[in-house]
Design a protein around this motif. Structure first.
Motif, short mmCIF file in Angstrom:
data_model
loop_
_atom_site.label_atom_id
_atom_site.label_comp_id
_atom_site.label_asym_id
_atom_site.label_seq_id
_atom_site.Cartn_x
_atom_site.Cartn_y
_atom_site.Cartn_z
N ALA A 50 23.43 64.71 30.55
CA ALA A 50 24.17 64.63 29.30
C ALA A 50 23.22 64.90 28.14
O ALA A 50 22.09 64.42 28.14
CB ALA A 50 24.81 63.26 29.15
N THR A 51 23.69 65.66 27.17
CA THR A 51 22.87 65.95 26.00
C THR A 51 23.62 65.58 24.74
O THR A 51 24.84 65.46 24.74
CB THR A 51 22.51 67.45 25.93
OG1 THR A 51 23.71 68.20 25.71
CG2 THR A 51 21.81 67.92 27.19
N ARG A 52 22.89 65.41 23.66
CA ARG A 52 23.56 65.08 22.40
C ARG A 52 24.44 66.23 21.96
O ARG A 52 25.51 66.02 21.40
CB ARG A 52 22.57 64.68 21.34
CG ARG A 52 21.67 65.77 20.89
CD ARG A 52 20.68 65.32 19.86
NE ARG A 52 19.43 65.96 20.18
CZ ARG A 52 18.26 65.54 19.83
NH1 ARG A 52 18.14 64.47 19.10
NH2 ARG A 52 17.19 66.18 20.17
N THR A 53 24.02 67.46 22.22
CA THR A 53 24.82 68.62 21.85
C THR A 53 26.14 68.63 22.60
O THR A 53 27.20 68.88 22.02
CB THR A 53 24.05 69.92 22.11
OG1 THR A 53 22.83 69.88 21.37
CG2 THR A 53 24.84 71.14 21.71
N SER A 54 26.09 68.35 23.90
CA SER A 54 27.34 68.33 24.68
C SER A 54 28.24 67.18 24.26
O SER A 54 29.46 67.32 24.23
CB SER A 54 27.04 68.29 26.18
OG SER A 54 26.45 67.07 26.56
N PHE A 55 27.65 66.03 23.91
CA PHE A 55 28.47 64.91 23.45
C PHE A 55 29.12 65.23 22.12
O PHE A 55 30.31 64.96 21.91
CB PHE A 55 27.65 63.62 23.34
CG PHE A 55 28.50 62.46 22.91
CD1 PHE A 55 29.33 61.82 23.82
CD2 PHE A 55 28.51 62.03 21.59
CE1 PHE A 55 30.14 60.76 23.42
CE2 PHE A 55 29.32 60.98 21.19
CZ PHE A 55 30.14 60.35 22.10
N LYS A 56 28.36 65.79 21.19
CA LYS A 56 28.91 66.13 19.89
C LYS A 56 30.03 67.16 20.02
O LYS A 56 31.06 67.06 19.36
CB LYS A 56 27.81 66.64 18.96
CG LYS A 56 26.85 65.55 18.51
CD LYS A 56 25.60 66.08 17.87
CE LYS A 56 25.81 66.68 16.54
NZ LYS A 56 24.54 67.02 15.85
N SER A 57 29.84 68.12 20.90
CA SER A 57 30.87 69.13 21.14
C SER A 57 32.13 68.50 21.74
O SER A 57 33.25 68.80 21.32
CB SER A 57 30.32 70.21 22.08
OG SER A 57 31.31 71.15 22.37
N ALA A 58 31.95 67.62 22.71
CA ALA A 58 33.09 66.94 23.33
C ALA A 58 33.81 66.08 22.31
O ALA A 58 35.05 66.02 22.30
CB ALA A 58 32.63 66.10 24.51
N ALA A 59 33.06 65.40 21.46
CA ALA A 59 33.68 64.55 20.43
C ALA A 59 34.51 65.39 19.47
O ALA A 59 35.64 65.04 19.13
CB ALA A 59 32.61 63.77 19.67
N GLN A 60 33.97 66.53 19.04
CA GLN A 60 34.70 67.38 18.12
C GLN A 60 35.95 67.96 18.77
O GLN A 60 37.00 68.05 18.14
CB GLN A 60 33.81 68.51 17.59
CG GLN A 60 34.48 69.33 16.50
CD GLN A 60 34.91 68.49 15.32
OE1 GLN A 60 34.09 67.98 14.57
NE2 GLN A 60 36.21 68.31 15.14
N THR A 61 35.85 68.31 20.04
CA THR A 61 37.00 68.85 20.76
C THR A 61 38.11 67.81 20.92
O THR A 61 39.28 68.16 20.96
CB THR A 61 36.54 69.37 22.14
OG1 THR A 61 35.54 70.36 21.93
CG2 THR A 61 37.68 69.96 22.93
N SER A 62 37.74 66.55 20.96
CA SER A 62 38.72 65.49 21.21
C SER A 62 39.57 65.13 20.00
O SER A 62 40.55 64.41 20.13
CB SER A 62 38.02 64.22 21.72
OG SER A 62 37.31 63.60 20.67
N THR A 63 39.20 65.62 18.81
CA THR A 63 39.92 65.23 17.60
C THR A 63 40.05 66.41 16.64
O THR A 63 39.24 67.33 16.67
CB THR A 63 39.21 64.06 16.89
OG1 THR A 63 39.98 63.66 15.76
CG2 THR A 63 37.81 64.42 16.46
N ALA A 64 41.08 66.35 15.80
CA ALA A 64 41.27 67.37 14.76
C ALA A 64 40.44 67.05 13.52
O ALA A 64 40.30 67.89 12.63
CB ALA A 64 42.74 67.47 14.39
N ILE A 65 39.88 65.86 13.46
CA ILE A 65 39.06 65.44 12.32
C ILE A 65 37.73 66.18 12.38
O ILE A 65 37.09 66.24 13.44
CB ILE A 65 38.81 63.91 12.36
CG1 ILE A 65 40.12 63.15 12.26
CG2 ILE A 65 37.85 63.48 11.25
CD1 ILE A 65 40.00 61.67 12.57
#
Length: 57
Positions: free
Chosen positions: A30-45
């Motif tokens: 797991a990387t911070r880049t992949s987490f940030k990408s997943a977080a952004q994908t999970s919300t319209a915010i």
């Protein structure tokens, strides 16, 4: 930081994000880049400002 993210996107979205992220990265690094990408994908915010004020070292 995770608590602040949960307050921003909501508990249901956060739970879904963590479940899907763990499932997708179970046998990988797991990387911070992949987490940030997943977080952004999970919300319209737009999380850009959030990541500016809540950096992951």
């Amino acid at each position: 930081m995770l608590h602040d993210l949960e307050r921003l996107i909501g508990p249901a979205t956060m739970a879904a994000l963590l479940r899907s992220y763990a499932k997708a990265n179970w046998y990988s690094v797991a990387t911070r880049t992949s987490f940030k990408s997943a977080a952004q994908t999970s919300t319209a915010i737009d999380l850009g400002e959030f990541w500016t004020t809540h950096t992951i070292p």
